[in-house]
Design a protein around this motif. Structure first.
Motif, PDB file in Angstrom:
ATOM      1  N   UNK A  24       2.327   0.286  12.326  1.00 47.50           N
ATOM      2  CA  UNK A  24       3.320   0.477  11.277  1.00 47.50           C
ATOM      3  C   UNK A  24       2.741   0.023   9.943  1.00 47.50           C
ATOM      4  N   UNK A  41       3.874  -1.164   6.083  1.00 50.17           N
ATOM      5  CA  UNK A  41       5.003  -1.637   5.284  1.00 50.17           C
ATOM      6  C   UNK A  41       4.524  -1.830   3.846  1.00 50.17           C
ATOM      7  N   UNK A  89       9.602  -2.450   0.989  1.00 49.84           N
ATOM      8  CA  UNK A  89      10.191  -1.328   1.711  1.00 49.84           C
ATOM      9  C   UNK A  89      10.252  -1.613   3.212  1.00 49.84           C
ATOM     10  N   UNK A  90      10.969  -0.743   3.922  1.00 52.13           N
ATOM     11  CA  UNK A  90      11.023  -0.852   5.376  1.00 52.13           C
ATOM     12  C   UNK A  90       9.710  -0.356   5.979  1.00 52.13           C
ATOM     13  N   UNK A  91       9.393  -0.822   7.168  1.00 55.22           N
ATOM     14  CA  UNK A  91       8.196  -0.315   7.840  1.00 55.22           C
ATOM     15  C   UNK A  91       8.324   1.172   8.150  1.00 55.22           C
TER      16      UNK A  91
END
Lengths: 109, 122
Positions: A37, A39, A43-45
């Motif tokens: 992931x 990120x 921000x969101x992943x």
């Protein structure tokens, strides 16, 4: 301390190739898929690599994943300034628990 | 377009309770396993819990077992996380995330919400 071990930081200059490692054990990386992931700051992943080495649509082919035994790696080629972010590996553990690595902060110099 | 929108985060005293919600849209919610992941300020991601598509099976991280309850309402396209006996170390942004659809993708989180902040402090 995370069960999946990542280096806390990595860096490279634009155009370079960098790799981020993720070390686990037989019960997680050794027997289940690894996902990565990204990120970006604030921000969101977002899913970057799934099932060890697959890219979701929209992810540039500069990003690639691989694994061997109980370790996995994320490689970023042709490094760009917008790649500056935190990167996390993740895997399911056979003890019925989700795991994330501690994260690697990538700096583009 | 897949959308996940969390809500319910708040400032709570130690020992208190909260229910977080995650409203899903843009996909057939009842077909997907769902997860909660949290991130303490300045720290990394930590997996919290997951729930099967029909709600019949749930799994929790050891650190929250017995205090957190994940549930879902497929008619309302909403995921929940009930958090009880809150501690300072539960302070974090809580993300809901959708898993992949295939059997081998139950822990592959392909869409994430923007997160909701839970702060535990007196």
């Amino acid at each position: 301390q995370s069960v999946l071990t990542q280096p806390p930081s990595a860096s490279g200059t634009p155009g370079q190739r960098v790799t981020i490692s993720c070390s686990g054990s037989r019960s997680n990386i050794g027997s289940n898929y690894v996902h990565w992931y990204q990120q970006l700051p604030g921000t969101a992943p977002r899913l970057l690599i799934y099932r060890n080495n697959q890219r979701p649509s929209g992810v540039p082919d500069r990003f690639s994943g691989s694994n061997s035994g109980t370790s996995a790696s994320l490689a970023i080629s042709g490094l760009r300034s917008e790649d500056e972010a935190d990167y996390y590996c993740a895997a399911w553990d056979d003890s019925l628990s989700g795991l994330f690595g501690g994260g690697t902060k990538l700096t583009v110099l | 377009e897949v959308q996940l929108v969390e809500s319910g985060g708040d400032l709570v005293q130690p020992g208190g309770s909260l229910r977080l919600s995650c409203a899903a849209s843009g996909f057939t919610f009842s077909s997907y396993w769902m997860h909660w992941v949290r991130q303490a300020p300045g720290k990394g991601l930590v997996w919290v819990s997951r729930i099967k598509s029909d709600g019949s099976s749930t799994t929790y991280a050891d650190s929250v077992k017995g205090r957190f309850t994940i549930s879902r309402d497929n008619a309302m396209n909403t995921l929940y996380l009930q958090i009880n006996s809150l501690r300072a170390e539960d302070t974090a942004v809580y993300y809901c995330a959708r898993a992949g659809l295939e059997p081998g993708a139950r822990n592959q989180l392909d869409y994430w919400g923007q997160g909701t902040l839970v702060t535990v402090s007196s």
